[in-house]
Write a protein that holds these residues in place. Structure first.
Motif, PDB file in Angstrom:
ATOM      1  N   ASN A 149       0.826  -1.213   0.000  1.00 43.47           N
ATOM      2  CA  ASN A 149       0.000   0.000   0.000  1.00 43.47           C
ATOM      3  C   ASN A 149       0.858   1.259   0.000  1.00 43.47           C
ATOM      4  O   ASN A 149       0.398   2.338   0.386  1.00 43.47           O
ATOM      5  CB  ASN A 149      -0.977   0.011   1.182  1.00 43.47           C
ATOM      6  CG  ASN A 149      -0.222  -0.148   2.518  1.00 43.47           C
ATOM      7  OD1 ASN A 149       0.965   0.141   2.596  1.00 43.47           O
ATOM      8  ND2 ASN A 149      -0.934  -0.600   3.556  1.00 43.47           N
ATOM      9  N   SER A 150       2.130   1.108  -0.461  1.00 40.49           N
ATOM     10  CA  SER A 150       3.055   2.240  -0.459  1.00 40.49           C
ATOM     11  C   SER A 150       2.768   3.169  -1.652  1.00 40.49           C
ATOM     12  O   SER A 150       2.435   2.706  -2.750  1.00 40.49           O
ATOM     13  CB  SER A 150       4.493   1.749  -0.520  1.00 40.49           C
ATOM     14  OG  SER A 150       5.378   2.833  -0.669  1.00 40.49           O
ATOM     15  N   CYS A 151       2.926   4.476  -1.406  1.00 39.14           N
ATOM     16  CA  CYS A 151       2.797   5.443  -2.490  1.00 39.14           C
ATOM     17  C   CYS A 151       4.170   5.897  -2.965  1.00 39.14           C
ATOM     18  O   CYS A 151       4.376   7.061  -3.351  1.00 39.14           O
ATOM     19  CB  CYS A 151       1.966   6.647  -2.013  1.00 39.14           C
ATOM     20  SG  CYS A 151       0.207   6.265  -1.764  1.00 39.14           S
ATOM     21  N   SER A 152       5.143   5.018  -2.907  1.00 42.54           N
ATOM     22  CA  SER A 152       6.492   5.312  -3.429  1.00 42.54           C
ATOM     23  C   SER A 152       6.976   4.089  -4.189  1.00 42.54           C
ATOM     24  O   SER A 152       6.462   2.982  -4.010  1.00 42.54           O
ATOM     25  CB  SER A 152       7.449   5.655  -2.277  1.00 42.54           C
ATOM     26  OG  SER A 152       7.606   4.544  -1.408  1.00 42.54           O
ATOM     27  N   GLY A 153       8.032   4.268  -5.028  1.00 43.19           N
ATOM     28  CA  GLY A 153       8.530   3.168  -5.850  1.00 43.19           C
ATOM     29  C   GLY A 153       7.616   2.946  -7.034  1.00 43.19           C
ATOM     30  O   GLY A 153       7.251   3.886  -7.752  1.00 43.19           O
ATOM     31  N   THR A 154       7.231   1.691  -7.254  1.00 40.34           N
ATOM     32  CA  THR A 154       6.316   1.333  -8.326  1.00 40.34           C
ATOM     33  C   THR A 154       4.907   1.215  -7.731  1.00 40.34           C
ATOM     34  O   THR A 154       4.643   0.297  -6.944  1.00 40.34           O
ATOM     35  CB  THR A 154       6.753   0.010  -8.978  1.00 40.34           C
ATOM     36  OG1 THR A 154       8.095   0.142  -9.446  1.00 40.34           O
ATOM     37  CG2 THR A 154       5.844  -0.347 -10.140  1.00 40.34           C
ATOM     38  N   TYR A 155       3.981   2.135  -8.106  1.00 46.11           N
ATOM     39  CA  TYR A 155       2.666   2.128  -7.463  1.00 46.11           C
ATOM     40  C   TYR A 155       1.658   2.790  -8.411  1.00 46.11           C
ATOM     41  O   TYR A 155       2.001   3.447  -9.394  1.00 46.11           O
ATOM     42  CB  TYR A 155       2.696   2.881  -6.131  1.00 46.11           C
ATOM     43  CG  TYR A 155       2.967   4.369  -6.261  1.00 46.11           C
ATOM     44  CD1 TYR A 155       1.914   5.296  -6.298  1.00 46.11           C
ATOM     45  CD2 TYR A 155       4.279   4.840  -6.351  1.00 46.11           C
ATOM     46  CE1 TYR A 155       2.167   6.648  -6.429  1.00 46.11           C
ATOM     47  CE2 TYR A 155       4.541   6.171  -6.469  1.00 46.11           C
ATOM     48  CZ  TYR A 155       3.488   7.098  -6.511  1.00 46.11           C
ATOM     49  OH  TYR A 155       3.740   8.424  -6.643  1.00 46.11           O
TER      50      TYR A 155
ATOM     51  N   CYS B  81      -2.959   4.171  -2.410  1.00 45.91           N
ATOM     52  CA  CYS B  81      -2.136   3.523  -3.459  1.00 45.91           C
ATOM     53  C   CYS B  81      -2.119   2.005  -3.299  1.00 45.91           C
ATOM     54  O   CYS B  81      -2.317   1.454  -2.216  1.00 45.91           O
ATOM     55  CB  CYS B  81      -0.693   4.043  -3.385  1.00 45.91           C
ATOM     56  SG  CYS B  81      -0.571   5.849  -3.495  1.00 45.91           S
TER      57      CYS B  81
ATOM     58  N   SER C 293       0.902  -0.796  -4.476  1.00 46.39           N
ATOM     59  CA  SER C 293       2.276  -0.846  -4.997  1.00 46.39           C
ATOM     60  C   SER C 293       2.603  -2.282  -5.440  1.00 46.39           C
ATOM     61  O   SER C 293       1.955  -3.254  -5.036  1.00 46.39           O
ATOM     62  CB  SER C 293       3.275  -0.385  -3.934  1.00 46.39           C
ATOM     63  OG  SER C 293       3.151  -1.166  -2.756  1.00 46.39           O
ATOM     64  N   SER C 294       3.647  -2.387  -6.293  1.00 42.09           N
ATOM     65  CA  SER C 294       4.068  -3.693  -6.816  1.00 42.09           C
ATOM     66  C   SER C 294       5.549  -3.622  -7.165  1.00 42.09           C
ATOM     67  O   SER C 294       6.235  -2.652  -6.826  1.00 42.09           O
ATOM     68  CB  SER C 294       3.235  -4.083  -8.045  1.00 42.09           C
ATOM     69  OG  SER C 294       3.417  -3.119  -9.068  1.00 42.09           O
TER      70      SER C 294
ATOM     71  N   PRO D  83       4.483  -3.655 -13.023  1.00 45.74           N
ATOM     72  CA  PRO D  83       3.835  -2.413 -12.587  1.00 45.74           C
ATOM     73  C   PRO D  83       2.309  -2.507 -12.795  1.00 45.74           C
ATOM     74  O   PRO D  83       1.844  -3.150 -13.743  1.00 45.74           O
ATOM     75  CB  PRO D  83       4.462  -1.348 -13.481  1.00 45.74           C
ATOM     76  CG  PRO D  83       4.918  -2.090 -14.694  1.00 45.74           C
ATOM     77  CD  PRO D  83       5.324  -3.454 -14.226  1.00 45.74           C
TER      78      PRO D  83
END
Length: 818
Positions: free
Chosen positions: A75-81, A109, A111-112, A117
Motif C-alpha cells: 500500500n506504499s505510495c512510493s517506488g512502483t505504485y 495507493c 504498490s508492486s 507495474p
C-alpha cells in the motif's frame, strides 16, 4: 461478514491463462486490521454508503484486505505504485477518482514490483483477478462500499512491458566441406514480462552470397519468459574456399515490430580428410608397441597402449616413416599397406621394407602396419640366457634358440645355427646345426681343439622376422676343470630348541671351470631331532664368495640334535662338510617352573571346554607332596574348572611332570595367549609356580584392518620373565634369541591355522602392511577373516625353554561377487 470475488476470477484465469500473470484477490474484513499475509488498502465505516480512511488508520471496523499471486503488492505510495482513490482527509473522508481529480490531498495507493507495474481503472465490472472489491457512489465527493454497493468498480492489473527477444544459434561453429549441408538449432527467448501474453516472432535468415539457408519454421509463438526453437539448414557452394563464414537469423515480434533480436553462427569450410590408422607391432608375436613415434608427412604422433595412432589426411600422395631402430635396439622390419591399389579395398596387401614409404591416400579410411623384428636369444640347459653348453666327456655343443616370448622361432623346419670357435684372436667355423621346430633345441658333435678358448653359436635371420643373436661359452680344452670350495662355519653348536644356521661359501675352482657352478647339498642327522631342513643347492661364480650360500634349520626335542652336511660339486665329488648341533640348556634351575603348554597352537572357541597339559620342571630338591591350591590365567581368557593329579607326589629333582587342567574359554583364543600361574604348597610351604619361558606381551596398533589398506600396522614386544617368587621382571629385546614372528590365517571352521608369512626379528617393533604379508585381493572373499601373529623365542639366560605369545586381528571389507 466476509465478501470474496474468487469464482469468476478462477474461471477467467482458466480460459485466459496468460492474460494476467499477476492477479489480485481482495476481501472486506469486519476488522480494523487484516490477517497475516494480507495487505490493507483502505479502511471503511461500513460496506455501503461508507466514509473511508487511509490504510494506516484503524478507526473503522471494516478493512479492504488484498493478496496477489506473486505476493508483491503493498500500500506504499512510493517506488512502483498506482493511485486508485484520493481522500478528503485521513479518516471520516469522502473519496474521488484519482484519474479525474487531484484536489483531495490524501492518495490511496497499491504498490508492486518494477517487473509487474500496476495500473488502475474504473468500470462497471472488473476482469477476474483485478477487482479491489471496492465501488464508489460518484466520481468525487463520493461514498464507498463493497463491490456490489455501486456501479463504479475499481480494477487494478499488471502492465505489459516488452523487450527485445534473444536469438541464439547452436552449435556456434561447425566444420564442413564445400557443398555440404550443416544443420544448426535456432532458439528464441521471449523477454516480455508476463503481462504481455503470448507473442509470435517471425524469423528471417541472412547468409553469405551464393549460400543457401533454409529455416524449418519461419515463425515461433512463445509465451513471456519461455523459449522455442527450430532448425536451419546451411549449404555452402561446392566452390567455396576454405575459411570461416558467418550467417545470421533475425527474430521480430509480430505484435510490435520495433522489438527484434539477432543471432549468428559460423560455418567453417575445410578440405575433406580421411582417417589413416597406423598400428605398430612386433612381427610373428603380433604384439603392439606403445610409445613409437610415427610421422606422416610433417606430423608426428606416438602410438598408445594398443600400438595404434590415427591421422586425418586428405586424399593424395603422402609419406609415412617410423624409427629405423627403437630405444631398446629393436630394428624396423617392414610395412604392410592394406590398400596398395588405393581403391578403398583393404585387402590389397603390399609388403615393403622402404622406410620412409610413399603411398596414395584414397577418399576412404586406410590401414598401414609397421612391423618390428622379434628378439632372439640362446639359452643353455641351465636356463642361462646368452650361453650354450659344451660337454667335454661327450664332445657335444648344444643349446636352445628361442624368440623373446620363450617359444621356438617361426620356422616349420627349424632355424640354422652357425657354430664357431675362437683361439683368442680369430673365429673359425665348426659347422651348422638346425633347431628342433618344436622346442628350439640344437646339438652338434665336435672334438675340442686344444687352442680353443671359446665357442659361440650365431643365428642370422635371412628375412624380415628376427633379430640376429649370439650364444657364447668360454672353454679350455687343454686343462680340465677342478672344483674347490670352502664353507664357514664348518662346525657350530647353539643352545636353543630351534635355530637357523647361516652358512657362507667361497669358491676356489680352477679358471677352466664355467660360471656359475651349481653345488648340491646332502645331510644326515642324529640325536633328538624334531625337524631338519637344508637348502638343496646354490650357484656361485668361479672364485666368488656367497653369504649366505645355504641354511641349516634345526628343531630339537628335549635333548641334543646334530646335523652333518656334505657339499657336492657338479662332478659328483664332496668338496666341503659341516657339523651343526643344537644342545639343551646348561642353565641351573633351583625351583619349580612351568616349561610349556600343550597343545601349543590350540584354537579355542568362546564358551568351549577343553583340556590343556602344563609341563612342570622341578629344578630343586625332591618333593614328596605338591598340593595344587589354584590354577589361574593372568590374562583372564580361560576359567580353570578342574586339574589333576592333585596332589603331585614324589616329584623328583631335575624331572618333569604334567598337570592336566580342564578349562572354559571366555572368547575365541589360542592356547599361546594364556598365562598360567599355579598356587600350591610344596611339602606344606606356599609356593607360586610361574612360566620359565619369556612372556613377549604383544600389542597391535589396529585390530581391524580393511582389505586393500596400505596403512602401516605396528606389532610391539614388551618382554618380561617371572622370578622364582612369581614376580615379573622386564627384560630387553637383546636378551632374547631366535625370535621368530609367524602370521597365520584362522580358517573359517575355527579349528585350523594356516601359516602365510614368517620371519626372524631383530628389534621389538615390526611394521607391516597387509600386502607385505601376502593378504590382498578385495574381490577375494578368502582374504578376509581372522588372522593371528605368533612370536616365539627364548630368554638367553634360560635357553632351551622357548616361549610363545600371540595377538589377533580382523581383515574386513572384501567384495563378495556373485
Amino acid at each position: 461478514m466476509s465478501y470474496r470475488i474468487l469464482l469468476s476470477a478462477l474461471i477467467l484465469f482458466l480460459l485466459l491463462p496468460y492474460a494476467y500473470s499477476l492477479t489480485i484477490s481482495c476481501i472486506i474484513r469486519n476488522s480494523p486490521s487484516c490477517n497475516p499475509g494480507e495487505v490493507k488498502l483502505l479502511g471503511m465505516s461500513s460496506t455501503t454508503n461508507a466514509h473511508a480512511e487511509l490504510p494506516s488508520q484503524s478507526n473503522y471496523q471494516y478493512s479492504v484486505c488484498c493478496t496477489s499471486t506473486d505476493g508483491s503488492i503493498g500500500n506504499s505510495c512510493s517506488g512502483t505504485y498506482a493511485i486508485f482513490l484520493r481522500l478528503s482527509d485521513v479518516t471520516n473522508a469522502h473519496v474521488q477518482r484519482a484519474d479525474l481529480y487531484n484536489d483531495y490531498p490524501n492518495a490511496v495507493c497499491i504498490s508492486s514490483t518494477p517487473q509487474n507495474p500496476l495500473s488502475c481503472s474504473y468500470s462497471t465490472s472488473c476482469p477476474a483477478g483485478t477487482a479491489l472489491n471496492i465501488s464508489i457512489s460518484s466520481d468525487t465527493n463520493a461514498h464507498v462500499g463493497d463491490y456490489n454497493a455501486y456501479s463504479t468498480k475499481i480494477c487494478c492489473s499488471a502492465q505489459c512491458i516488452r523487450a527485445n527477444p534473444t536469438v541464439s544459434i547452436s552449435p556456434a561453429s561447425q566444420s564442413g566441406t564445400a557443398g555440404q549441408t550443416l544443420t544448426y538449432t535456432v532458439s528464441v527467448t521471449n523477454n516480455d514480462n508476463s503481462a504481455c501474453g503470448t507473442s509470435t516472432f517471425s524469423l528471417s535468415p541472412s547468409c553469405p552470397p551464393g549460400w543457401t539457408c533454409t529455416l524449418a519454421s519461419t515463425s515461433l509463438t512463445i509465451s513471456p519468459g519461455s523459449s522455442a526453437s527450430t532448425t536451419i539448414s546451411v549449404t555452402s557452394p561446392s566452390t567455396a574456399s576454405p575459411g570461416t563464414y558467418t550467417f545470421n537469423v533475425t527474430a521480430v515480434n509480430s505484435g510490435d515490430p520495433s522489438y527484434s533480436g539477432r543471432g549468428s553462427a559460423d560455418y567453417v569450410v575445410v578440405i575433406a580428410a580421411y582417417t589413416l590408422y597406423v598400428d605398430v607391432k612386433i612381427d610373428v608375436l603380433d604384439q603392439p608397441l606403445s610409445g613409437v613415434s610415427v610421422t606422416v608427412d610433417s606430423t608426428s604422433q606416438s602410438t598408445g597402449p594398443n600400438g595404434v595412432v590415427t591421422f586425418s589426411i586428405p586424399a593424395g600422395t603422402h609419406t609415412i616413416s617410423v624409427p629405423v631402430t627403437l630405444a631398446d635396439g629393436r630394428p624396423f622390419s617392414h610395412f604392410w599397406d592394406h590398400d596398395a591399389n588405393h581403391d578403398c579395398v583393404q585387402t590389397d596387401l603390399y609388403d615393403t621394407s622402404n622406410n620412409p614409404y610413399t603411398f596414395i591416400m584414397a577418399s576412404c579410411e586406410r590401414n598401414i602396419t609397421a612391423w618390428y623384428k622379434v628378439f632372439t636369444y640362446f639359452r643353455n640347459s641351465a636356463g642361462v640366457t646368452g650361453a650354450i653348453d659344451y660337454n667335454y666327456s661327450t664332445s657335444t655343443i648344444s643349446g636352445y634358440l628361442l624368440r623373446e616370448d620363450g617359444n621356438p622361432l617361426h620356422y616349420s623346419t627349424g632355424a640354422v645355427v652357425v657354430l664357431e670357435y675362437s683361439d683368442g684372436s680369430t673365429w673359425y667355423s665348426i659347422g651348422t646345426a638346425t633347431t628342433n621346430p618344436t622346442n628350439g633345441f640344437f646339438s652338434y658333435t665336435w672334438s675340442c681343439v686344444p687352442s680353443a678358448t671359446a665357442i659361440r653359436a650365431v643365428f642370422t635371420d635371412s628375412n624380415w622376422f628376427y633379430v640376429s643373436s649370439t650364444g657364447l661359452v668360454n672353454i679350455n680344452c687343454a686343462t680340465a676343470c677342478t672344483y674347490a670350495l670352502s664353507i664357514n662355519p664348518t662346525s657350530s653348536t647353539q643352545v636353543a630348541s630351534s635355530y637357523n644356521f647361516s652358512i657362507s661359501a667361497t669358491d676356489s675352482s680352477s679358471s677352466t671351470c664355467t660360471s656359475p657352478i651349481t653345488y648340491t647339498i646332502s645331510y644326515s642327522a642324529s640325536g633328538d631331532c624334531s625337524s631338519v631342513s637344508v637348502t638343496p643347492s646354490f650357484d656361485i661364480d668361479v672364485g666368488g664368495t656367497l653369504s649366505p650360500a645355504f641354511w641349516v634349520n634345526i628343531t630339537r626335542g628335549t635333548s641334543a640334535c646334530t646335523v652333518y652336511v656334505n657339499v657336492t660339486s657338479p662332478d659328483g665329488n664332496v668338496v666341503a662338510s659341516g657339523t651343526y648341533t643344537l644342545s639343551p640348556p646348561s642353565v641351573t634351575i633351583s625351583d619349580i617352573y612351568i616349561t610349556s603348554i600343550n597343545p601349543p597352537l590350540k584354537v579355542v572357541r568362546a564358551n568351549e571346554t577343553f583340556l590343556l597339559n602344563l609341563t612342570l620342571f622341578n629344578g630343586g630338591n625332591n618333593i614328596g607332596n605338591l598340593d595344587i591350591l589354584t590354577v589361574e590365567d593372568r590374562r583372564n581368557v580361560i576359567e580353570v574348572l578342574t586339574y589333576s593329579p592333585d596332589p603331585i607326589q614324589n616329584f623328583a629333582s631335575q624331572s618333569y611332570r604334567n598337570l592336566t587342567i580342564r578349562v572354559k574359554a571366555s572368547r575365541l583364543t589360542l592356547s599361546t595367549t594364556l598365562l598360567p600361574i599355579i598356587n600350591a604348597t610344596k611339602d606344606g610351604a606356599l609356593v607360586t609356580i610361574s612360566p620359565i619361558y619369556p612372556i613377549f606381551n604383544l600389542s597391535i596398533s589396529k585390530t581391524e584392518i580393511p582389505i586393500g589398506s596400505t596403512e602401516k600396522i605396528n606389532i610391539t614386544l614388551s618382554p618380561y620373565i617371572f622370578d622364582s617368587s612369581g614376580n615379573t621382571q622386564s627384560i630387553s629385546f637383546n636378551q632374547l634369541t631366535n625370535v621368530k614372528l609367524s602370521f597365520y590365517k584362522l580358517e573359517e571352521e575355527l579349528d585350523k591355522l594356516t601359516v602365510i608369512y614368517e620371519r626372524y626379528l631383530n628389534q621389538p617393533l615390526f611394521q607391516f602392511t597387509l600386502e607385505d604379508i601376502g593378504i590382498k585381493g578385495i574381490t577375494n572373499p578368502a582374504a578376509c577373516g581372522y588372522y593371528v601373529a605368533i612370536v616365539t623365542g627364548e630368554y638367553v639366560n634360560r635357553a632351551g625353554f622357548p616361549g610363545s605369545d600371540s595377538v589377533g586381528f580382523l581383515v574386513s571389507g572384501c567384495l563378495y561377487l556373485p
